[in-house]
Design a protein around this motif. Sequence first.
Motif, PDB file in Angstrom:
ATOM      1  N   ALA A 177     -35.766  23.415  20.062  1.00 13.49           N
ATOM      2  CA  ALA A 177     -34.517  23.101  19.371  1.00 13.49           C
ATOM      3  C   ALA A 177     -33.370  23.914  19.942  1.00 13.49           C
ATOM      4  O   ALA A 177     -33.552  25.052  20.392  1.00 13.49           O
ATOM      5  CB  ALA A 177     -34.662  23.372  17.873  1.00 13.49           C
ATOM      6  N   PHE A 178     -32.174  23.317  19.916  1.00 20.02           N
ATOM      7  CA  PHE A 178     -30.977  23.966  20.439  1.00 20.02           C
ATOM      8  C   PHE A 178     -29.808  23.693  19.496  1.00 20.02           C
ATOM      9  O   PHE A 178     -29.737  22.633  18.862  1.00 20.02           O
ATOM     10  CB  PHE A 178     -30.611  23.414  21.826  1.00 20.02           C
ATOM     11  N   PRO A 179     -28.854  24.629  19.410  1.00 23.20           N
ATOM     12  CA  PRO A 179     -27.621  24.326  18.667  1.00 23.20           C
ATOM     13  C   PRO A 179     -26.811  23.283  19.424  1.00 23.20           C
ATOM     14  O   PRO A 179     -26.649  23.384  20.643  1.00 23.20           O
ATOM     15  CB  PRO A 179     -26.909  25.680  18.612  1.00 23.20           C
ATOM     16  N   TYR A 180     -26.342  22.277  18.720  1.00 19.82           N
ATOM     17  CA  TYR A 180     -25.563  21.205  19.336  1.00 19.82           C
ATOM     18  C   TYR A 180     -24.254  21.080  18.577  1.00 19.82           C
ATOM     19  O   TYR A 180     -24.240  20.870  17.359  1.00 19.82           O
ATOM     20  CB  TYR A 180     -26.332  19.879  19.298  1.00 19.82           C
ATOM     21  N   ALA A 181     -23.125  21.213  19.282  1.00 19.21           N
ATOM     22  CA  ALA A 181     -21.796  21.241  18.669  1.00 19.21           C
ATOM     23  C   ALA A 181     -21.105  19.889  18.806  1.00 19.21           C
ATOM     24  O   ALA A 181     -21.154  19.260  19.872  1.00 19.21           O
ATOM     25  CB  ALA A 181     -20.936  22.330  19.303  1.00 19.21           C
TER      26      ALA A 181
ATOM     27  N   VAL B  49     -29.674  16.045  23.765  1.00 19.88           N
ATOM     28  CA  VAL B  49     -29.849  17.465  23.484  1.00 19.88           C
ATOM     29  C   VAL B  49     -30.849  18.041  24.478  1.00 19.88           C
ATOM     30  O   VAL B  49     -32.010  17.609  24.529  1.00 19.88           O
ATOM     31  CB  VAL B  49     -30.354  17.689  22.042  1.00 19.88           C
ATOM     32  N   ASP B  50     -30.403  18.978  25.304  1.00 21.57           N
ATOM     33  CA  ASP B  50     -31.304  19.580  26.284  1.00 21.57           C
ATOM     34  C   ASP B  50     -31.025  21.055  26.547  1.00 21.57           C
ATOM     35  O   ASP B  50     -31.583  21.650  27.466  1.00 21.57           O
ATOM     36  CB  ASP B  50     -31.249  18.819  27.609  1.00 21.57           C
ATOM     37  N   GLY B  51     -30.178  21.681  25.747  1.00 26.04           N
ATOM     38  CA  GLY B  51     -29.929  23.102  25.923  1.00 26.04           C
ATOM     39  C   GLY B  51     -28.874  23.433  26.945  1.00 26.04           C
ATOM     40  O   GLY B  51     -28.579  24.599  27.174  1.00 26.04           O
ATOM     41  N   ARG B  52     -28.289  22.422  27.587  1.00 21.43           N
ATOM     42  CA  ARG B  52     -27.311  22.686  28.647  1.00 21.43           C
ATOM     43  C   ARG B  52     -25.883  22.348  28.217  1.00 21.43           C
ATOM     44  O   ARG B  52     -24.995  22.263  29.064  1.00 21.43           O
ATOM     45  CB  ARG B  52     -27.663  21.880  29.900  1.00 21.43           C
ATOM     46  N   GLN B  53     -25.643  22.155  26.938  1.00 15.41           N
ATOM     47  CA  GLN B  53     -24.330  21.751  26.466  1.00 15.41           C
ATOM     48  C   GLN B  53     -23.288  22.817  26.802  1.00 15.41           C
ATOM     49  O   GLN B  53     -23.401  23.971  26.379  1.00 15.41           O
ATOM     50  CB  GLN B  53     -24.335  21.489  24.966  1.00 15.41           C
ATOM     51  N   ALA B  54     -22.288  22.445  27.576  1.00 16.73           N
ATOM     52  CA  ALA B  54     -21.247  23.390  28.001  1.00 16.73           C
ATOM     53  C   ALA B  54     -20.059  23.391  27.046  1.00 16.73           C
ATOM     54  O   ALA B  54     -19.393  24.409  26.877  1.00 16.73           O
ATOM     55  CB  ALA B  54     -20.782  23.055  29.422  1.00 16.73           C
TER      56      ALA B  54
END
Length: 373
Positions: free
Chosen positions: A289-293, A360-365
């Motif tokens: 899981a990753f935070p997604y904004a 969602v893959d953890g690379r959200q810039a």
Amino acid sequence: MTYWVDRTASLKPGQPVTHALVIGVSAYDHLPGGPLTFGLKSLSSTAAGAHRFAVWLRDHYHNPRAPLATIRLLLSPTAEGEPADREHVRNAVLGWQEDNSRNSSGTSFLYAAGHGVMLSHEDSLVLLQDFAKDRMVLDYSLDIGSVYHGMAGDQFPQSQVYFVDACRLRPEVFARFANLGTGVGLPSPFAAADRRSSSVYFSAAPGTLAYGRRDGEGTIFSAALLDCLGGLAVEAAGAGEFHVTGASLLRTLQEQVNSRARQYNAEQYVTGGGTGLSHVVHYFEKPPAFPYAIWLDPDHARPFVRAEIWDGDRNGLLADGRFEPNPASWDLPAGLHSLDVIVKPGDNRFRTRSGVALLVDGRQARPKVVSVE
């Protein structure tokens, strides 16, 4: 030597397994020293990084096709495992090879960290605790190339992973000597068949340095590696399976190490080698899981809308809520999901948005922008 972790008794006899060898050297008995010690001093973070990787293997590594069987751990200084000097490393390398000689369908890991010198662009030496014990200074090193070539052959695991966290410099003193010793390695047949899928990760490019973290809690490379294995390098394989492959790990490691080195006003570039990067390095029991904004546009629409985030099949609601604050952030599992931004009934100033794709893959810039105007 004794194993740091030994789970063989709980595994089925003859099943494919994973054997790991982890070596980390920060303390050196004979540094600083004379001209043949290349001006080196003891380190502060390489053994800590190796230990953290060993703990990750013990506690988090998941491979249903080849579960973890053993970890050999050698650290200098050591509070766990055994010292990383020539005698102990030699015995560990030979024992690791012997275990793997009956494990062709399994997986093997080697992690080695410490001072490093470069013999060629393809090979590297990692210096051991008793480096420079005598004038044949390189007798007290680990020859990564020799170990790698000694693991070729159909009797050894056809999935192999090597991590080398060390500088890759060629000292000027090498030009004055034809031989300064031979590092610990493995015997290898002259023409062994090499059909394995192997990946080798060097923490530094040839002729460059690798760096420790200022807090002493490992190196830039080890910290980035653990984050990549923890999820940053995740790939979806279909049918709900998520894993890290040799290729996804190399790509993400290069990005992460380079970015983190710049925070120290330094440059560090991971390079790769081996015979193939398609094999799986680590499987996830469930999607990480990753935070997604998500940024709602316009901002003044916040009191009148709410968000619902569904899985890709729109069978399960993953999260919901309002945009407080804006952007709002939700912890979401890796994968392709679907967002609905629902406008309060009767409000005609804004429009409902349905089925907005969220990858969602953890690379959200930067936040995902969703307009309801």
